[in-house]
Design a protein around this motif. Structure first.
Motif, mmCIF file in Angstrom:
data_model
loop_
_atom_site.group_PDB
_atom_site.id
_atom_site.type_symbol
_atom_site.label_atom_id
_atom_site.label_comp_id
_atom_site.label_asym_id
_atom_site.label_seq_id
_atom_site.Cartn_x
_atom_site.Cartn_y
_atom_site.Cartn_z
ATOM 1 N N GLN A 109 0.938 -1.167 -0.181
ATOM 2 C CA GLN A 109 -0.010 0.007 -0.084
ATOM 3 C C GLN A 109 0.934 0.959 0.070
ATOM 4 O O GLN A 109 0.524 2.175 -0.946
ATOM 5 N N SER B 43 1.222 2.017 -3.740
ATOM 6 C CA SER B 43 -0.182 2.794 -3.583
ATOM 7 C C SER B 43 -1.375 1.557 -4.411
ATOM 8 O O SER B 43 -2.135 2.040 -5.085
ATOM 9 N N LYS B 44 -1.238 0.749 -3.769
ATOM 10 C CA LYS B 44 -2.053 -0.511 -4.282
ATOM 11 C C LYS B 44 -2.907 -1.234 -3.071
ATOM 12 O O LYS B 44 -2.203 -1.440 -2.175
ATOM 13 N N THR B 45 -4.131 -1.254 -3.183
ATOM 14 C CA THR B 45 -4.971 -2.051 -2.108
ATOM 15 C C THR B 45 -5.156 -3.070 -2.449
ATOM 16 O O THR B 45 -5.681 -3.692 -3.224
ATOM 17 N N THR C 239 -5.974 -7.531 -5.817
ATOM 18 C CA THR C 239 -6.312 -6.389 -5.696
ATOM 19 C C THR C 239 -7.768 -5.987 -5.118
ATOM 20 O O THR C 239 -8.665 -6.793 -5.599
ATOM 21 N N LYS C 240 -7.986 -5.040 -4.421
ATOM 22 C CA LYS C 240 -9.348 -4.852 -3.764
ATOM 23 C C LYS C 240 -10.010 -3.912 -4.735
ATOM 24 O O LYS C 240 -10.350 -2.811 -4.422
ATOM 25 N N ASN C 241 -10.401 -4.493 -6.039
ATOM 26 C CA ASN C 241 -11.197 -3.748 -6.904
ATOM 27 C C ASN C 241 -11.912 -4.741 -8.088
ATOM 28 O O ASN C 241 -11.802 -5.868 -7.574
#
Length: 171
Positions: free
Chosen positions: A91, A95-97, A158-160
């Motif tokens: 993160q 900058s990755k969730t 990833t949370k997307n």
């Protein structure tokens, strides 16, 4: 840093203590402590649990269902670092969730052409983030040399809602 050294030296001289030059600033590194970091972060797509039935081409294959798509990290305990720390590092650094797992229930619909003479099925992939987890330590107490202890790859979903469908098959 120089101001602090100067103040320290001034205080030591004022108190009458004599310290050899460079001693107050000498670095001391623990050669037993194992440190870690991540490197080489990049996007990949990893298979979920959703597949269509097999189909022999030529023809059009369709996956159309309401189902729960699940994807998990490739994390294993042998990396020697806790998973929440690595997730936090991803993160902060990239900058990755991401998470240990990702699950979404939805109505999925995808169609593709199966070439003649081929046996294929649709497989859903989930966007994920792959990093190398590197463990290292100092080999000298003056902090000048290090040694890499281990280097393992780990992948986290990833949370997307970024998915891809591909044809996979057998001849």
């Amino acid at each position: 840093m120089r101001l602090r050294r100067g103040i320290t030296a001034g205080v030591l001289v004022a108190t009458g203590l004599v310290v050899p030059a460079g001693t107050a600033a000498a670095a001391k590194c623990d050669t037993n402590t194992v440190n870690w970091y991540t490197r080489g972060g990049h996007e990949v797509y990893v298979g979920t649990n959703l597949y269509s039935d097999w189909m022999e081409g030529p023809g059009r294959i369709t996956y159309q269902k309401t189902a729960t798509s699940e994807s998990n990290s490739s994390w294993s305990g042998d990396l020697g670092v806790s998973i929440p720390l690595v997730i936090a590092e991803i993160q902060n650094k990239y900058s990755k969730t991401v998470g240990k797992s990702h699950s979404v229930t939805d109505s999925w619909s995808y169609t593709a052409e199966v070439p003649a003479g081929k046996v294929r099925r649709l497989h859903q992939l989930k966007q994920s983030w792959r990093v190398q987890v590197v463990r290292w330590k100092y080999t000298t107490s003056d902090c000048k040399k290090t040694k890499e202890i281990s280097n393992r790859t780990a992948t986290f979903p990833t949370k997307n809602r970024d998915y891809m469908w591909i044809l996979v098959g057998r001849e």
